[in-house]
Enzyme design. Structure first.
Site, PDB file in Angstrom:
ATOM      1  N   ASN A  66     -12.086 -52.278  32.923  1.00 24.18           N
ATOM      2  CA  ASN A  66     -12.992 -52.377  34.059  1.00 24.18           C
ATOM      3  C   ASN A  66     -13.838 -53.629  33.830  1.00 24.18           C
ATOM      4  O   ASN A  66     -14.735 -53.622  32.998  1.00 24.18           O
ATOM      5  CB  ASN A  66     -13.863 -51.114  34.126  1.00 24.18           C
ATOM      6  CG  ASN A  66     -14.937 -51.210  35.190  1.00 24.18           C
ATOM      7  OD1 ASN A  66     -14.977 -52.157  35.971  1.00 24.18           O
ATOM      8  ND2 ASN A  66     -15.839 -50.226  35.214  1.00 24.18           N
ATOM      9  N   LYS A  99     -15.933 -54.993  35.732  1.00 20.03           N
ATOM     10  CA  LYS A  99     -17.246 -54.917  36.387  1.00 20.03           C
ATOM     11  C   LYS A  99     -17.552 -56.240  37.105  1.00 20.03           C
ATOM     12  O   LYS A  99     -16.630 -56.927  37.531  1.00 20.03           O
ATOM     13  CB  LYS A  99     -18.315 -54.513  35.361  1.00 20.03           C
ATOM     14  CG  LYS A  99     -17.927 -53.209  34.632  1.00 20.03           C
ATOM     15  CD  LYS A  99     -19.038 -52.596  33.816  1.00 20.03           C
ATOM     16  CE  LYS A  99     -18.532 -51.322  33.144  1.00 20.03           C
ATOM     17  NZ  LYS A  99     -19.542 -50.664  32.323  1.00 20.03           N
ATOM     18  N   HIS A 143     -17.398 -44.325  39.379  1.00 16.60           N
ATOM     19  CA  HIS A 143     -17.984 -44.851  38.142  1.00 16.60           C
ATOM     20  C   HIS A 143     -19.485 -44.538  38.123  1.00 16.60           C
ATOM     21  O   HIS A 143     -20.144 -44.577  39.157  1.00 16.60           O
ATOM     22  CB  HIS A 143     -17.743 -46.365  38.040  1.00 16.60           C
ATOM     23  CG  HIS A 143     -18.071 -46.884  36.683  1.00 16.60           C
ATOM     24  ND1 HIS A 143     -19.366 -47.152  36.283  1.00 16.60           N
ATOM     25  CD2 HIS A 143     -17.289 -47.116  35.599  1.00 16.60           C
ATOM     26  CE1 HIS A 143     -19.343 -47.550  35.014  1.00 16.60           C
ATOM     27  NE2 HIS A 143     -18.102 -47.535  34.574  1.00 16.60           N
ATOM     28  N   GLU A 170     -21.963 -46.197  37.292  1.00 20.31           N
ATOM     29  CA  GLU A 170     -22.831 -47.244  37.842  1.00 20.31           C
ATOM     30  C   GLU A 170     -22.898 -47.126  39.360  1.00 20.31           C
ATOM     31  O   GLU A 170     -23.945 -47.372  39.962  1.00 20.31           O
ATOM     32  CB  GLU A 170     -22.321 -48.625  37.386  1.00 20.31           C
ATOM     33  CG  GLU A 170     -22.627 -48.841  35.904  1.00 20.31           C
ATOM     34  CD  GLU A 170     -21.650 -49.750  35.167  1.00 20.31           C
ATOM     35  OE1 GLU A 170     -20.874 -50.483  35.819  1.00 20.31           O
ATOM     36  OE2 GLU A 170     -21.661 -49.716  33.916  1.00 20.31           O
ATOM     37  N   GLU A 212     -16.448 -40.457  31.049  1.00 16.64           N
ATOM     38  CA  GLU A 212     -17.310 -41.536  30.557  1.00 16.64           C
ATOM     39  C   GLU A 212     -18.741 -41.006  30.427  1.00 16.64           C
ATOM     40  O   GLU A 212     -19.496 -40.988  31.412  1.00 16.64           O
ATOM     41  CB  GLU A 212     -17.301 -42.722  31.527  1.00 16.64           C
ATOM     42  CG  GLU A 212     -15.962 -43.386  31.685  1.00 16.64           C
ATOM     43  CD  GLU A 212     -16.105 -44.858  32.091  1.00 16.64           C
ATOM     44  OE1 GLU A 212     -15.544 -45.699  31.388  1.00 16.64           O
ATOM     45  OE2 GLU A 212     -16.784 -45.155  33.081  1.00 16.64           O
ATOM     46  N   GLY A 264     -21.733 -49.149  27.565  1.00 14.21           N
ATOM     47  CA  GLY A 264     -22.449 -50.401  27.327  1.00 14.21           C
ATOM     48  C   GLY A 264     -23.521 -50.316  26.259  1.00 14.21           C
ATOM     49  O   GLY A 264     -24.339 -51.226  26.125  1.00 14.21           O
ATOM     50  N   SER A 276     -18.003 -47.600  25.281  1.00 15.56           N
ATOM     51  CA  SER A 276     -18.056 -48.330  24.010  1.00 15.56           C
ATOM     52  C   SER A 276     -16.786 -48.183  23.173  1.00 15.56           C
ATOM     53  O   SER A 276     -16.847 -48.106  21.946  1.00 15.56           O
ATOM     54  CB  SER A 276     -19.305 -47.925  23.201  1.00 15.56           C
ATOM     55  OG  SER A 276     -20.487 -48.276  23.913  1.00 15.56           O
TER      56      SER A 276
HETATM   57  P1  13P Z   1     -18.203 -50.212  27.896  1.00 18.35           P
HETATM   58  O1  13P Z   1     -16.816 -50.188  27.293  1.00 18.35           O
HETATM   59  O2  13P Z   1     -18.763 -51.598  28.017  1.00 18.35           O
HETATM   60  O3  13P Z   1     -19.109 -49.242  27.225  1.00 18.35           O
HETATM   61  O4  13P Z   1     -18.042 -49.718  29.423  1.00 18.35           O
HETATM   62  C1  13P Z   1     -17.338 -48.561  29.689  1.00 18.35           C
HETATM   63  C2  13P Z   1     -17.150 -48.435  31.142  1.00 18.35           C
HETATM   64  O5  13P Z   1     -18.089 -48.268  31.893  1.00 18.35           O
HETATM   65  C3  13P Z   1     -15.782 -48.549  31.676  1.00 18.35           C
HETATM   66  O6  13P Z   1     -15.709 -48.158  33.000  1.00 18.35           O
END
Ligand code: 13P
Length: 251
Positions: free
Chosen positions: A11, A13, A96, A98, A168, A174, A213
């Site tokens: 992803n 982003k 997601h 976010e 997740e 992150g 992560s």
């Molecule tokens: P990270 O791998 O940066 O923690 O992000 C995970 C994520 O949100 C994948 O959709």
């Protein structure tokens, strides 16, 4: 890992310039041969055409990070699953954390977007997961239930077998602090047994990815768990060598 073919999805982003994204896709195209897992990258929608043309005829598939719940019409600023399919996408990430937290997407909207992806013949990757506060308040199961039930009620349990689920935990995204393999497996088993109670065949075939992560140094342990079928990778997916190393861990 099980009979389900592992999937490692990146992803990307809201990252990259047109040039840097093309460079990343080229590096993946060169390095991905010979891995025995499915690989997928999800760029920003305006980058999809570039990335798709660079990854055509490679083992790396291209997906989107979001879609409209509508197919076409007066919906300014939206991109539909139908259009994403026309541009060569195979998957769409829905729900997601976010998008839930920053853009007000409720489980009901997530369910409608998931249905839109399926309607267009694309595979939705439905993201679910709890915040640290919810975990600490003992609400893990109820959060997973609420997020999953909305999707199951919208599309039906059989169609869940055409989707991918991504667990997740919000507190691991992150932060550099992944869930431990045991913590992740516990929730994956919880999700699988929920599906099992509704339809054993769907439970058996639906891939459940872990995200939060994931890095080259923790991927193998996470992927060795019985109910973890691959990963949804954020930060580490922006580096070709790291992403390919995670793919290797899943292969
Ligand atoms: P990270 O791998 O940066 O923690 O992000 C995970 C994520 O949100 C994948 O959709």
């Amino acid at each position: 890992m099980s009979v389900r073919r592992p999937l490692v999805a990146g992803n990307w982003k809201l990252n990259g310039s047109r040039e840097s994204v093309k460079a990343l896709a080229s590096a993946l195209s060169a390095g991905a041969q010979g891995l025995s897992c499915d690989l997928l990258v999800c760029p920003v929608s305006v980058h999809i055409a570039d990335v798709q043309s660079l990854l055509e005829n490679t083992v790396v598939q291209v997906g989107a990070q979001n879609c409209s719940d509508e197919d076409a019409g007066a919906y300014t600023g939206e991109v539909s699953a139908v259009m994403l399919k026309e541009f060569g996408c195979s998957h769409i990430i829905t729900g997601h954390s976010e998008r839930r937290a920053l853009y007000g997407e409720t489980s009901s909207i997530v369910a409608k977007k998931t249905a839109a992806a399926l309607r267009s013949g694309l595979t939705p990757i439905v993201c679910i997961g709890e915040t640290l506060e919810q975990r600490q308040a003992g609400q893990l199961q109820s959060v997973i239930d609420e997020q999953l039930d909305a999707v199951i009620n919208e599309i039906g349990i059989e169609a869940v077998g055409d989707a991918v689920i991504a667990y997740e935990p919000v507190w691991a995204i992150g932060t550099g602090q992944s869930a431990s393999a045991e913590q992740a497996q516990e929730v994956h088993a919880m999700i699988r047994s929920k599906l099992q109670a509704l339809d054993a065949a769907v439970a058996e075939k639906t891939p459940i990815l872990y995200g939060g992560s994931v890095k080259p140094d923790n991927a193998a342990e996470l992927f060795s768990q019985a109910d973890i079928d691959g990963g949804l990778i954020g930060g580490a997916a922006l580096d070709a060598a790291s992403f390919l190393a995670i793919g290797k861990a899943a292969s």
